[in-house]
Design a protein around this motif. Structure first.
Motif, PDB file in Angstrom:
ATOM      1  N   HIS A  67       0.853  -1.193   0.000  1.00  0.00           N
ATOM      2  CA  HIS A  67       0.000   0.000   0.000  1.00  0.00           C
ATOM      3  C   HIS A  67       0.889   1.243   0.000  1.00  0.00           C
ATOM      4  N   VAL A  68       0.700   2.094  -0.997  1.00  0.00           N
ATOM      5  CA  VAL A  68       1.468   3.333  -1.107  1.00  0.00           C
ATOM      6  C   VAL A  68       0.542   4.478  -0.729  1.00  0.00           C
ATOM      7  N   TYR A  69       0.972   5.266   0.257  1.00  0.00           N
ATOM      8  CA  TYR A  69       0.193   6.414   0.723  1.00  0.00           C
ATOM      9  C   TYR A  69       0.832   7.687   0.174  1.00  0.00           C
ATOM     10  N   PRO A  70       0.056   8.498  -0.547  1.00  0.00           N
ATOM     11  CA  PRO A  70       0.607   9.706  -1.176  1.00  0.00           C
ATOM     12  C   PRO A  70       0.845  10.818  -0.158  1.00  0.00           C
ATOM     13  N   GLU A  71       1.819  10.613   0.668  1.00  0.00           N
ATOM     14  CA  GLU A  71       2.209  11.602   1.669  1.00  0.00           C
ATOM     15  C   GLU A  71       3.610  12.080   1.343  1.00  0.00           C
ATOM     16  N   ILE A  72       4.038  13.084   2.044  1.00  0.00           N
ATOM     17  CA  ILE A  72       5.426  13.541   1.887  1.00  0.00           C
ATOM     18  C   ILE A  72       6.108  13.378   3.229  1.00  0.00           C
ATOM     19  N   VAL A  74       6.674   9.757   1.000  1.00  0.00           N
ATOM     20  CA  VAL A  74       5.762   8.669   0.666  1.00  0.00           C
ATOM     21  C   VAL A  74       5.877   7.571   1.724  1.00  0.00           C
ATOM     22  N   ARG A  75       4.730   7.080   2.137  1.00  0.00           N
ATOM     23  CA  ARG A  75       4.693   5.988   3.129  1.00  0.00           C
ATOM     24  C   ARG A  75       4.218   4.734   2.410  1.00  0.00           C
ATOM     25  N   ILE A  76       4.986   3.653   2.578  1.00  0.00           N
ATOM     26  CA  ILE A  76       4.636   2.371   1.980  1.00  0.00           C
ATOM     27  C   ILE A  76       4.516   1.344   3.099  1.00  0.00           C
TER      28      ILE A  76
END
Length: 109
Positions: A67-72, A74-76
């Motif tokens: 699961h890739v979370y579009p944060e800065i 990026v959190r996987i």
């Protein structure tokens, strides 16, 4: 005389789970999602390169989800799919068996 035939599905399952580190990676993911570094720190002798390879293989087999979370930044996170969660009772039984039958060097029961 030799009428025993190995089930191809069983053989493939054993092939997948017997790769070095695979069962331990699945075991680490049973409680819930973890980031790459968390998995790596749980398995201290596992290199990042091998962990990356195994996670890709497990994802390809449908056992692990990425699961890739579009944060800065990026959190996987990695978690077990339903197929992966179905391995939990099997690994639990291996844990029970090992508690009863496996002795570590230098330990007393």
């Amino acid at each position: 005389m030799n009428d025993f035939h190995m089930c191809p599905r069983f053989e493939k399952a054993v092939d997948i789970l017997s790769k070095r580190w695979v069962a331990l990676i699945v075991f680490v993911l049973i409680p819930g999602p973890r980031r790459f570094g968390e998995i790596e720190s749980c398995l201290s002798n596992l290199s990042g390169k091998v962990l990356s390879e195994r996670l890709k293989e497990l994802e390809h087999e449908g056992i692990v989800e990425r699961h890739v979370y579009p944060e800065i930044p990026v959190r996987i996170e990695y978690s077990l799919s339903a197929k992966g969660q179905a391995l939990a009772p099997i690994l639990g039984e291996i844990g029970s068996w090992s508690s009863e039958w496996i002795e570590l060097e230098g330990s007393t029961r």
